[in-house]
Design a protein around this motif. Sequence first.
Motif, PDB file in Angstrom:
ATOM      1  N   SER A 154      42.832  21.556  53.026  1.00  0.00           N
ATOM      2  CA  SER A 154      41.658  21.195  52.227  1.00  0.00           C
ATOM      3  C   SER A 154      41.467  22.181  51.084  1.00  0.00           C
ATOM      4  O   SER A 154      41.069  21.803  49.982  1.00  0.00           O
ATOM      5  N   GLY A 159      45.421  19.458  48.530  1.00  0.00           N
ATOM      6  CA  GLY A 159      44.357  18.861  49.335  1.00  0.00           C
ATOM      7  C   GLY A 159      44.904  18.404  50.675  1.00  0.00           C
ATOM      8  O   GLY A 159      46.122  18.387  50.892  1.00  0.00           O
ATOM      9  N   ASP A 163      42.629  13.458  53.453  1.00  0.00           N
ATOM     10  CA  ASP A 163      41.948  13.011  52.230  1.00  0.00           C
ATOM     11  C   ASP A 163      42.876  12.172  51.355  1.00  0.00           C
ATOM     12  O   ASP A 163      42.471  11.165  50.785  1.00  0.00           O
ATOM     13  N   HIS A 167      42.604   6.532  51.024  1.00  0.00           N
ATOM     14  CA  HIS A 167      42.564   5.229  50.325  1.00  0.00           C
ATOM     15  C   HIS A 167      43.423   4.194  51.048  1.00  0.00           C
ATOM     16  O   HIS A 167      43.169   2.995  50.928  1.00  0.00           O
ATOM     17  N   TRP A 170      41.421   3.856  54.969  1.00  0.00           N
ATOM     18  CA  TRP A 170      40.127   3.195  54.874  1.00  0.00           C
ATOM     19  C   TRP A 170      40.182   1.932  54.015  1.00  0.00           C
ATOM     20  O   TRP A 170      39.708   0.868  54.407  1.00  0.00           O
ATOM     21  N   ALA A 221      33.520   5.555  55.118  1.00  0.00           N
ATOM     22  CA  ALA A 221      33.772   5.419  53.682  1.00  0.00           C
ATOM     23  C   ALA A 221      33.975   6.782  53.024  1.00  0.00           C
ATOM     24  O   ALA A 221      34.737   6.906  52.068  1.00  0.00           O
ATOM     25  N   LEU A 222      33.300   7.805  53.533  1.00  0.00           N
ATOM     26  CA  LEU A 222      33.463   9.148  52.981  1.00  0.00           C
ATOM     27  C   LEU A 222      34.834   9.711  53.347  1.00  0.00           C
ATOM     28  O   LEU A 222      35.279   9.571  54.486  1.00  0.00           O
ATOM     29  N   PRO A 223      35.500  10.379  52.401  1.00  0.00           N
ATOM     30  CA  PRO A 223      36.767  11.035  52.748  1.00  0.00           C
ATOM     31  C   PRO A 223      36.532  12.078  53.850  1.00  0.00           C
ATOM     32  O   PRO A 223      35.445  12.667  53.924  1.00  0.00           O
ATOM     33  N   SER A 225      37.152  15.191  54.384  1.00  0.00           N
ATOM     34  CA  SER A 225      36.613  16.512  54.021  1.00  0.00           C
ATOM     35  C   SER A 225      35.136  16.474  53.687  1.00  0.00           C
ATOM     36  O   SER A 225      34.471  17.507  53.685  1.00  0.00           O
ATOM     37  N   ALA A 226      34.615  15.313  53.354  1.00  0.00           N
ATOM     38  CA  ALA A 226      33.208  15.190  52.968  1.00  0.00           C
ATOM     39  C   ALA A 226      32.323  14.784  54.139  1.00  0.00           C
ATOM     40  O   ALA A 226      31.100  14.679  53.996  1.00  0.00           O
TER      41      ALA A 226
ATOM     42  N   PHE B 103      41.978  -0.348  46.641  1.00  0.00           N
ATOM     43  CA  PHE B 103      41.591   1.042  46.396  1.00  0.00           C
ATOM     44  C   PHE B 103      42.583   1.792  45.515  1.00  0.00           C
ATOM     45  O   PHE B 103      42.590   3.026  45.513  1.00  0.00           O
ATOM     46  N   LEU B 158      31.998   0.931  50.733  1.00  0.00           N
ATOM     47  CA  LEU B 158      33.374   1.234  50.328  1.00  0.00           C
ATOM     48  C   LEU B 158      33.601   2.712  50.022  1.00  0.00           C
ATOM     49  O   LEU B 158      34.717   3.194  50.143  1.00  0.00           O
ATOM     50  N   ALA B 221      41.368  19.854  44.173  1.00  0.00           N
ATOM     51  CA  ALA B 221      42.096  19.186  45.249  1.00  0.00           C
ATOM     52  C   ALA B 221      41.136  18.446  46.187  1.00  0.00           C
ATOM     53  O   ALA B 221      41.488  17.399  46.742  1.00  0.00           O
ATOM     54  N   LEU B 222      39.939  18.983  46.372  1.00  0.00           N
ATOM     55  CA  LEU B 222      38.955  18.324  47.224  1.00  0.00           C
ATOM     56  C   LEU B 222      38.441  17.057  46.564  1.00  0.00           C
ATOM     57  O   LEU B 222      38.146  17.069  45.356  1.00  0.00           O
ATOM     58  N   SER B 225      33.258  13.947  46.580  1.00  0.00           N
ATOM     59  CA  SER B 225      32.144  14.001  47.535  1.00  0.00           C
ATOM     60  C   SER B 225      32.167  15.244  48.411  1.00  0.00           C
ATOM     61  O   SER B 225      31.169  15.583  49.023  1.00  0.00           O
ATOM     62  N   ALA B 226      33.308  15.883  48.512  1.00  0.00           N
ATOM     63  CA  ALA B 226      33.434  17.066  49.371  1.00  0.00           C
ATOM     64  C   ALA B 226      33.251  18.367  48.591  1.00  0.00           C
ATOM     65  O   ALA B 226      33.267  19.446  49.183  1.00  0.00           O
TER      66      ALA B 226
END
Lengths: 227, 227
Positions: A154, A159, A163, A167, A170, A221-223, A225-226, B103, B158, B221-222, B225-226
């Motif tokens: 991360s 990354g 993460d 795409h 999800w 829906a959130l990656p 790491s988030a 996506f 999404l 890289a993050l 949202s993170a």
Amino acid sequence: MKILIVYAHPEPKSFNGAMKDLASQVLQEAGHSVQISDLYSLDFDAVGGVNDFMEIADTKFFNYLNEQVRATNDGGFVPELKTEMDKVVWADFVLFQFPLWWFSFPAIMKGWIDRMFAMGFSYEIRRNFESGIFREKRAMLALTTGSPSMLFRSDGKLGSIEDILHHIHWGMLRYVGMDVLPPFVAYGAARATAEQRAAYLEAYKERLRTVETTSAMSLLALPPSAQ
Amino acid sequence: MKILIVYAHPEPKSFNGAMKDLASQVLQEAGHSVQISDLYSLDFDAVGGVNDFMEIADTKFFNYLNEQVRATNDGGFVPELKTEMDKVVWADFVLFQFPLWWFSFPAIMKGWIDRMFAMGFSYEIRRNFESGIFREKRAMLALTTGSPSMLFRSDGKLGSIEDILHHIHWGMLRYVGMDVLPPFVAYGAARATAEQRAAYLEAYKERLRTVETTSAMSLLALPPSAQ
């Protein structure tokens, strides 16, 4: 289980090829049925569009989604797609074997998704995610990377792999309702030593033997790491 | 500026086609030079592999990266790729016009990346990101979505469009050193009314007029949202 391996690599003797062969062997030894879609050998057409269909209903304006729904209803997909769709319907489990190219599927595998996951066939409005058409199926990514694992943290240069794959996990697999198992990643495969490769294949064998009892990831829906 | 528009949509009369035409017109009126790569019209081959090269150096084992580096040095790419590579070298700014499919890019556009962003030509080991080969260039995504904007929130069904596009922004464009401008997104284009479409085109026109002075995003890289 009935297992479809979707495989994309331009060199049959590649490490991806070895992983695909190993998976086919181990899974059959465990009593599963296996079919393989070797996209490069099939010369699979990656480009979704008019060539997906035997005929086009509206030749004045090509509306891809409308044609997909119509073809789902009247069986109007070209044989190349019908064959793949039959395999997906047949499979309880879909295993994708590929090299990570530019943080994603190679285009030939993305094209398989674009064309196969047709509206009507793989999803409808409000028939997605937990109410998805393929909600009885499971999927898993098995991949190689060019870069070593230390870059995939991360806080690393590229990354986290979770993460990066979000795409796909999800937005493609979970979208159509599939339960998605944690990916198997062979990092830095191109420059790995023979010992490292053997260790990866051994670890992969273990993952394959326990694939039926492995829990799916909790995707949102959130990656990752988030979350 | 010298601007390359890379455009992918199977229907010329689509809203994506209208956005591409508008961009070409507005940017030329503003004094920029414009070239367009219309991937569907070019019948661009999406599948990276042996067909990228005039000849293969090692016919016993196809090592894609090795062949890319070799072809960069000896000019061994096929004319279809050379033509596109010349456009990228020429361009100060690369504008991608596409519908969001699963996506991500449609496969034909992912294939353009897979084949064009060859090792040696677009990056080398340790020549990426801020020291990338294309660090003097800028890029921007202009896209349509099938789903309405309310679904594309971080807490929506999404996820945010910035998170979804992260693998392109960070993993493809920023990787080769490009400065990436905020994307222009026409949400729910397929079901938009004529008025909504006109409003999108008007807003897009404004974005295009100020593109030269728009600041690039601060990418990490993050996923956004993170951060």
